[in-house]
Design an enzyme around this catalytic site. Structure first.
Site, short mmCIF file in Angstrom:
data_model
loop_
_atom_site.label_atom_id
_atom_site.label_comp_id
_atom_site.label_asym_id
_atom_site.label_seq_id
_atom_site.Cartn_x
_atom_site.Cartn_y
_atom_site.Cartn_z
N SER A 142 58.34 34.82 46.20
CA SER A 142 57.97 33.74 47.12
C SER A 142 59.13 32.75 47.18
CB SER A 142 56.73 33.01 46.56
OG SER A 142 56.48 31.81 47.27
N TYR A 155 51.62 29.49 39.86
CA TYR A 155 52.21 30.39 40.86
C TYR A 155 53.74 30.38 40.74
CZ TYR A 155 52.52 32.48 45.60
OH TYR A 155 52.76 33.30 46.67
N1 LIG Z 1 51.22 34.00 52.73
C1 LIG Z 1 52.27 33.34 52.26
O1 LIG Z 1 52.64 32.28 52.79
C2 LIG Z 1 53.05 33.88 51.11
C3 LIG Z 1 54.25 33.24 50.77
C4 LIG Z 1 54.99 33.72 49.70
C5 LIG Z 1 54.56 34.82 48.99
N2 LIG Z 1 53.39 35.44 49.33
C6 LIG Z 1 52.97 36.59 48.54
O2 LIG Z 1 52.74 37.69 49.40
C7 LIG Z 1 51.82 38.59 48.77
C8 LIG Z 1 50.72 38.94 49.74
O3 LIG Z 1 49.94 37.79 49.99
P1 LIG Z 1 49.23 37.47 51.38
O4 LIG Z 1 49.81 36.22 51.88
O5 LIG Z 1 49.23 38.66 52.26
O6 LIG Z 1 47.76 37.10 50.85
P2 LIG Z 1 46.32 37.75 51.13
O7 LIG Z 1 45.37 36.98 50.28
O8 LIG Z 1 46.06 37.81 52.59
O9 LIG Z 1 46.49 39.24 50.57
C9 LIG Z 1 46.61 39.52 49.21
C10 LIG Z 1 45.90 40.83 48.90
O10 LIG Z 1 46.05 41.12 47.50
C11 LIG Z 1 44.81 41.61 47.02
N3 LIG Z 1 44.68 41.41 45.58
C12 LIG Z 1 44.46 40.25 44.90
N4 LIG Z 1 44.35 40.49 43.58
C13 LIG Z 1 44.52 41.84 43.41
C14 LIG Z 1 44.51 42.68 42.27
N5 LIG Z 1 44.29 42.21 41.04
N6 LIG Z 1 44.73 44.01 42.47
C15 LIG Z 1 44.92 44.51 43.71
N7 LIG Z 1 44.91 43.76 44.83
C16 LIG Z 1 44.71 42.42 44.67
C17 LIG Z 1 43.75 40.81 47.79
O11 LIG Z 1 42.47 41.44 47.75
C18 LIG Z 1 44.37 40.76 49.19
O12 LIG Z 1 43.97 41.85 49.98
C19 LIG Z 1 51.34 37.86 47.51
O13 LIG Z 1 52.06 38.34 46.39
C20 LIG Z 1 51.67 36.41 47.78
O14 LIG Z 1 51.84 35.67 46.60
C21 LIG Z 1 52.63 34.99 50.37
#
Ligand SMILES: NC(=O)c1ccc[n+]([C@@H]2O[C@H](COP(=O)([O-])OP(=O)(O)OC[C@H]3O[C@@H](n4cnc5c(N)ncnc54)[C@H](O)[C@@H]3O)[C@@H](O)[C@H]2O)c1
Length: 272
Positions: A142, A155
């Site tokens: 991130s 985080y």
């Molecule tokens: N959205 C943002 O702005 C952003 C920014 C930086 C990093 N990220 C990272 O991107 C990645 C994806 O996040 P997103 O934004 O798509 O969020 P999201 O919540 O839409 O999707 C995350 C997915 O991970 C799954 N998940 C959670 N815990 C789990 C586990 N223990 N085992 C298997 N699956 C699990 C959830 O069920 C969900 O489907 C994450 O690592 C998040 O930290 C997101």
């Protein structure tokens, strides 16, 4: 032919957001995918979207924190497709709250999913990626793995750890002559369910935090997936997503540790 044609790619956390978009974009670029998540309904929806797009997909319920299950899953996927070329360790959760007010259990849970989930996925699939002769590890950190901000201590810790782990792996694979490239991804704000799915300390307004995130996040998951795969195809070790991520990376490089004064002041004004 693209870098992804006929490759077998695994995406964790594919039931929503960036993971779903990645799985769809991979299929669009010619890969066959194995998708997994703890959210059965979200995963089924992603599977349906991939099939509707004419893609080949294997779908499994998987909690990335369950190490033995992740190890077994890697063997099952390799057996199913005959090889595995790419792992996208994407599953993640967020949590908001001052460290002073955050219980150990929440600090640990974020680390379990966001850091140990990435370690489990990387270690489980690495032998298969090496055996493929053309492997790639893609770990999602991130911008909060580049700078810290108040209220994101859990985080920040997990995402900095992902970055450290991934960059060490990248150098090891290169210097040991292993046929595996490694990419660490640092998204800025992406319009996903991450804030709606997040936890927070007592007293903070969950819906208010999610609404603020929805306003700030600028990049669509589909665009994020394109940027990630473009970077993967070019063999980039670091991929930044969005103008916000590029600005944050620049601030971190120019200001060094002094970024804390600037970010601390801005966060204070924003009420964080
Ligand atoms: N959205 C943002 O702005 C952003 C920014 C930086 C990093 N990220 C990272 O991107 C990645 C994806 O996040 P997103 O934004 O798509 O969020 P999201 O919540 O839409 O999707 C995350 C997915 O991970 C799954 N998940 C959670 N815990 C789990 C586990 N223990 N085992 C298997 N699956 C699990 C959830 O069920 C969900 O489907 C994450 O690592 C998040 O930290 C997101």
């Amino acid at each position: 032919m693209t870098y992804f044609t006929q490759k077998i790619a695994v995406v964790t956390g594919a039931g929503s957001g960036i993971g779903r978009a990645l799985a769809l974009e991979l299929v669009g670029r010619g890969a066959r995918v194995a998708i997994c998540d703890v959210d059965a309904a979200g995963l089924a929806e992603t599977e349906q979207l991939i099939r509707a797009a004419g893609g080949e997909v294997r779908s499994d319920h998987l909690d990335v924190t369950e190490r033995e299950r992740v190890l077994a899953y890697a063997a099952e996927v390799a057996d199913h497709f005959g090889a595995v070329h790419q792992i996208y360790n994407n599953a993640g959760i967020a949590f908001t709250g001052d460290i002073e007010a955050t219980d150990f259990k929440h600090l640990e849970r974020v680390m379990d999913v966001d850091y140990w989930g990435v370690v489990n996925g990387t270690k489980a699939f690495l032998p298969h990626l090496i055996a493929s002769g053309d492997g790639h590890v893609v770990n999602i950190s991130s911008v909060f793995g580049i700078i810290s901000v108040p209220t994101q201590g859990a985080y920040n810790a997990a995402k900095f750890a992902v970055r450290g782990f991934t960059e060490a792996l990248s150098m090891e694979m290169a210097s040991r002559g292993r046929p595996v490239k490694v990419t660490c991804v640092h998204p800025g704000g992406i319009k996903t369910n991450v804030a709606r799915n997040a936890g927070q300390v007592d007293g903070l307004d969950h819906d208010g935090l999610a609404t603020t995130f929805d306003r700030i996040a600028r990049t669509s998951p589909a665009r994020a997936a394109e940027v990630i795969l473009d970077g993967v195809q070019k063999g980039r070790t670091r991929v930044l997503i969005g103008a916000d991520a590029r600005v944050i990376d620049l601030v971190a490089r120019v200001a060094g540790p002094h970024y804390q004064r600037l970010v601390g002041r801005l966060a204070g004004k924003a009420g964080l």
